[in-house]
Design a protein around this motif. Structure first.
Motif, short mmCIF file in Angstrom:
data_model
loop_
_atom_site.label_atom_id
_atom_site.label_comp_id
_atom_site.label_asym_id
_atom_site.label_seq_id
_atom_site.Cartn_x
_atom_site.Cartn_y
_atom_site.Cartn_z
N LEU A 90 0.84 -1.19 0.00
CA LEU A 90 0.00 0.00 0.00
C LEU A 90 0.88 1.24 0.00
N GLU A 91 0.49 2.21 -0.79
CA GLU A 91 1.05 3.55 -0.66
C GLU A 91 0.02 4.39 0.10
N ILE A 92 0.47 5.04 1.16
CA ILE A 92 -0.40 5.88 1.96
C ILE A 92 -0.08 7.33 1.62
N ILE A 93 -1.04 8.02 1.03
CA ILE A 93 -0.87 9.42 0.68
C ILE A 93 -1.59 10.27 1.72
N VAL A 94 -0.85 11.19 2.34
CA VAL A 94 -1.46 12.13 3.29
C VAL A 94 -1.39 13.52 2.68
N ARG A 95 -2.55 14.17 2.57
CA ARG A 95 -2.65 15.47 1.90
C ARG A 95 -3.11 16.55 2.89
N ASN A 96 -2.42 17.67 2.86
CA ASN A 96 -2.78 18.82 3.70
C ASN A 96 -3.32 19.99 2.88
N PRO A 145 -6.41 16.84 7.38
CA PRO A 145 -5.63 16.02 6.47
C PRO A 145 -6.49 14.92 5.83
N VAL A 146 -6.20 14.65 4.57
CA VAL A 146 -6.88 13.59 3.82
C VAL A 146 -5.90 12.43 3.65
N LEU A 147 -6.39 11.23 3.96
CA LEU A 147 -5.56 10.03 3.81
C LEU A 147 -6.11 9.19 2.67
N ILE A 179 2.88 10.91 11.77
CA ILE A 179 4.02 11.33 10.97
C ILE A 179 3.73 12.66 10.29
N ASN A 180 2.54 12.79 9.75
CA ASN A 180 2.16 14.03 9.07
C ASN A 180 2.21 15.22 10.03
N LYS A 181 1.69 15.04 11.22
CA LYS A 181 1.69 16.13 12.21
C LYS A 181 3.10 16.56 12.57
N ILE A 182 3.97 15.56 12.81
CA ILE A 182 5.36 15.87 13.17
C ILE A 182 6.07 16.58 12.03
N LEU A 183 5.93 16.05 10.81
CA LEU A 183 6.62 16.63 9.66
C LEU A 183 6.13 18.05 9.37
N LYS A 184 4.83 18.28 9.46
CA LYS A 184 4.32 19.63 9.23
C LYS A 184 4.98 20.62 10.19
N ALA A 236 11.70 25.00 9.27
CA ALA A 236 12.70 25.20 8.22
C ALA A 236 12.15 26.06 7.07
N GLY A 237 10.96 26.63 7.27
CA GLY A 237 10.38 27.47 6.24
C GLY A 237 9.79 26.70 5.07
N ILE A 238 9.35 25.47 5.34
CA ILE A 238 8.83 24.60 4.27
C ILE A 238 7.43 24.13 4.65
N ARG A 239 6.49 24.20 3.71
CA ARG A 239 5.13 23.67 3.91
C ARG A 239 5.07 22.25 3.35
N LEU A 240 4.54 21.34 4.16
CA LEU A 240 4.30 19.97 3.70
C LEU A 240 2.93 19.95 3.04
N ILE A 241 2.90 19.85 1.72
CA ILE A 241 1.65 19.83 0.98
C ILE A 241 1.05 18.43 1.01
N ASP A 242 1.85 17.43 0.66
CA ASP A 242 1.43 16.03 0.77
C ASP A 242 2.66 15.15 0.78
#
Length: 225
Positions: free
Chosen positions: A75-81, A102-104, A144-149, A155-161
């Motif tokens: 499975l590939e799990i895609i998380v989208r913000n 977030p959409v999974l 993971i998504n919460k931590i990475l966001k 670092a001035g970076i938005r996690l889009i997905d």
């Protein structure tokens, strides 16, 4: 650690067996892969400090990393913000629209079928994993998504997905596997919206390696400060 038989070869990396049956070596093929190797390992170490289990053991060189051998869940799990890529067409919202939550998404890891999007019922009908395993994958993916966001924003970076993959250890526990890198994530500069991640090569933008190196430099700065 002694590299032995080639087990898998993809576009960007090769995976080898080793003289330790519980360990594999992941070898990235080119200069971009070398940057991805550093970024993925840095991200996994960051996640482990927050209690997320991963397959990472240690980085051997610029392009090679030792990982724990796992049984990959197909499975590939895609998380989208934020709305971007295929989601924009799917739901008719313009790229850049912030999602209320977030959409999974699940994608069946089957290259010949184009890795189609599936739902939980497909997962269980195809016996890709058990309901208990999928619940744990969901929990880890959102964590993971919460931590990475949070960390990437420092670092001035938005996690889009991002795309996540998981595997099972011999004791049945689930860990984050494969890689988390600009090749598997949409990353935008938080101030300008400049695309730094996988959009660089998907949209044939220039200076992909420079953009990836910028991500690595920013991550190193926040963890050295």
């Amino acid at each position: 650690m002694e590299k032995q038989d080639l087990l898998y070869e993809g576009k960007s990396k090769k995976v080898y067996a080793t003289n330790d049956p519980a360990r594999l070596i992941v070898a990235y093929k080119d200069e971009k892969g070398a940057v991805n190797n550093h970024i993925s390992n840095a991200v996994m170490r960051m996640l482990e400090r927050e209690g997320v289990p991963t397959h990472l053991v240690r980085q051997m060189s610029e392009r090679e990393t030792v990982v724990r051998r796992v049984r990959m869940i197909p499975l590939e799990i895609i998380v989208r913000n934020v709305v971007a890529g295929k989601l924009s067409t799917l739901i008719g919202q313009p790229e850049g629209t912030r999602l209320r939550s977030p959409v999974l998404e699940y994608r069946y890891k089957a290259a010949l079928l184009g890795n189609p999007m599936i739902n939980r019922f497909h997962v269980f009908a195809l016996e890709l994993c058990t309901p208990e395993m999928l619940d744990e994958i969901d929990r880890l993916a959102f964590r993971i998504n919460k931590i990475l966001k949070q960390q990437l924003l420092r670092a001035g970076i938005r996690l889009i997905d991002c795309k996540l993959e998981f595997g099972c250890l011999p004791d049945g526990s689930i860990v984050l596997a494969d890689e988390i890198s600009p090749d598997t994530s949409r990353l935008w500069d938080a101030e300008t919206g400049r695309k730094l991640g996988k959009d660089r090569f998907r949209r044939d933008l220039s200076n992909t390696i420079d953009a990836y190196q910028e991500i690595l430099d920013r991550l190193e700065r926040i963890h050295c400060s």
